[in-house]
Design an enzyme around this catalytic site. Sequence first.
Site, PDB file in Angstrom:
ATOM      1  N   HIS A 155      11.825 -34.808  -4.225  1.00  0.00           N
ATOM      2  CA  HIS A 155      11.297 -34.455  -5.549  1.00  0.00           C
ATOM      3  C   HIS A 155       9.846 -34.937  -5.677  1.00  0.00           C
ATOM      4  CE1 HIS A 155      11.696 -34.086 -10.112  1.00  0.00           C
ATOM      5  NE2 HIS A 155      10.631 -34.868  -9.986  1.00  0.00           N
ATOM      6  N   GLU A 156       9.586 -36.137  -5.160  1.00  0.00           N
ATOM      7  CA  GLU A 156       8.225 -36.703  -5.269  1.00  0.00           C
ATOM      8  C   GLU A 156       7.233 -35.989  -4.368  1.00  0.00           C
ATOM      9  OE1 GLU A 156       9.999 -38.679  -8.025  1.00  0.00           O
ATOM     10  OE2 GLU A 156       7.846 -38.445  -7.772  1.00  0.00           O
TER      11      GLU A 156
HETATM   12  O1  LIG Z   1       8.624 -37.188 -10.259  1.00  0.00           O
HETATM   13  C1  LIG Z   1       9.301 -38.095 -10.757  1.00  0.00           C
HETATM   14  N1  LIG Z   1       9.937 -37.928 -11.914  1.00  0.00           N
HETATM   15  O2  LIG Z   1       9.714 -36.802 -12.602  1.00  0.00           O
HETATM   16  C2  LIG Z   1      10.928 -38.865 -12.411  1.00  0.00           C
HETATM   17  C3  LIG Z   1      12.331 -38.339 -12.134  1.00  0.00           C
HETATM   18  C4  LIG Z   1      12.614 -38.310 -10.634  1.00  0.00           C
HETATM   19  C5  LIG Z   1      14.071 -37.993 -10.269  1.00  0.00           C
HETATM   20  C6  LIG Z   1      14.617 -36.690 -10.873  1.00  0.00           C
HETATM   21  C7  LIG Z   1      15.647 -36.206  -9.874  1.00  0.00           C
HETATM   22  C8  LIG Z   1      15.368 -36.869  -8.568  1.00  0.00           C
HETATM   23  C9  LIG Z   1      14.202 -37.796  -8.763  1.00  0.00           C
HETATM   24  C10 LIG Z   1      13.290 -39.251 -12.860  1.00  0.00           C
HETATM   25  O3  LIG Z   1      13.400 -40.413 -12.509  1.00  0.00           O
HETATM   26  N2  LIG Z   1      13.973 -38.779 -13.951  1.00  0.00           N
HETATM   27  N3  LIG Z   1      13.855 -37.470 -14.320  1.00  0.00           N
HETATM   28  C11 LIG Z   1      13.852 -37.183 -15.774  1.00  0.00           C
HETATM   29  C12 LIG Z   1      14.694 -38.074 -16.609  1.00  0.00           C
HETATM   30  C13 LIG Z   1      15.582 -38.927 -15.806  1.00  0.00           C
HETATM   31  C14 LIG Z   1      14.843 -39.660 -14.718  1.00  0.00           C
HETATM   32  C15 LIG Z   1      15.829 -40.403 -13.854  1.00  0.00           C
HETATM   33  O4  LIG Z   1      16.445 -39.824 -12.998  1.00  0.00           O
HETATM   34  N4  LIG Z   1      15.881 -41.723 -14.127  1.00  0.00           N
HETATM   35  C16 LIG Z   1      16.699 -42.655 -13.531  1.00  0.00           C
HETATM   36  C17 LIG Z   1      17.737 -42.330 -12.657  1.00  0.00           C
HETATM   37  C18 LIG Z   1      18.477 -43.388 -12.110  1.00  0.00           C
HETATM   38  C19 LIG Z   1      18.159 -44.674 -12.452  1.00  0.00           C
HETATM   39  C20 LIG Z   1      17.120 -44.907 -13.329  1.00  0.00           C
HETATM   40  N5  LIG Z   1      16.407 -43.894 -13.864  1.00  0.00           N
HETATM   41 NI    NI Z   2       9.041 -35.268 -11.339  1.00  0.00          NI
END
Ligand SMILES: O=CN(O)C[C@@H](CC1CCCC1)C(=O)N1NCCC[C@H]1C(=O)Nc1ccccn1
Ligand code: NI
Length: 185
Positions: A155-156
């Site tokens: 994703h990153e």
């Molecule tokens: O590019 C980077 N991004 O856009 C941040 C994203 C990256 C993840 C999304 C799917 C795979 C990687 C992100 O983290 N989220 N997406 C939006 C809201 C939720 C949040 C999340 O999954 N949070 C989380 C999960 C587990 C433990 C703690 N926090």
């Molecule tokens: Ni993202």
Amino acid sequence: MITMDNIIREGHPTLRKRAEKLTFPLSEENQKLAHDLMEFLENSQDEKIAEKYHLRAGVGLAAPQVDRSIRMTAVLVPGAEGEDPIFKHVLVNPTIVSESVQKAALAEGEGCLSVDRDVPGYVPRADRIKLRWFDLDGNEHVQRLKDYPAIVVQHEIDHLNGILFFDHVNKDNPFSVPEGTLILE
Ligand SMILES: O=CN(O)C[C@@H](CC1CCCC1)C(=O)N1NCCC[C@H]1C(=O)Nc1ccccn1
Ligand code: NI
């Protein structure tokens, strides 16, 4: 410190650009950015700090998301409560050296701190990857990842190539996936 105000949203052109490779030694500015990206993830995963600064918890943050079109991303995949993180690195010029034919998708679908809407559907990605990256000192690292950490890193890296998660969702049937795709709970 980075807050949600610094995170650009869908529609901002930087999210659709290919980010520039970095050379070493990193500038002071880029060393500070690396620190700030990881600090955001740590803050966002700390309930008290996240509440105080209205941060959405995140496990990854790529430089283009704060309008810096360079190939750098922080990843912080937490371990169980009180355990060490599963994967905690700032990746510079990351590349996927090889990947499994087998796909995997998060059962919950994906979201993105730069996308202020829910996009239902599976995001099929490689289940296993061989990742190569450089750390802030320019040292090369190679590591195999599978399942959730592999999904996060893909994703990153997509952000560094101007790709957003919903680009991978099947338009006709968002919950259809290629044969043999693992659905990760
Ligand atoms: O590019 C980077 N991004 O856009 C941040 C994203 C990256 C993840 C999304 C799917 C795979 C990687 C992100 O983290 N989220 N997406 C939006 C809201 C939720 C949040 C999340 O999954 N949070 C989380 C999960 C587990 C433990 C703690 N926090
Ligand atoms: Ni993202």
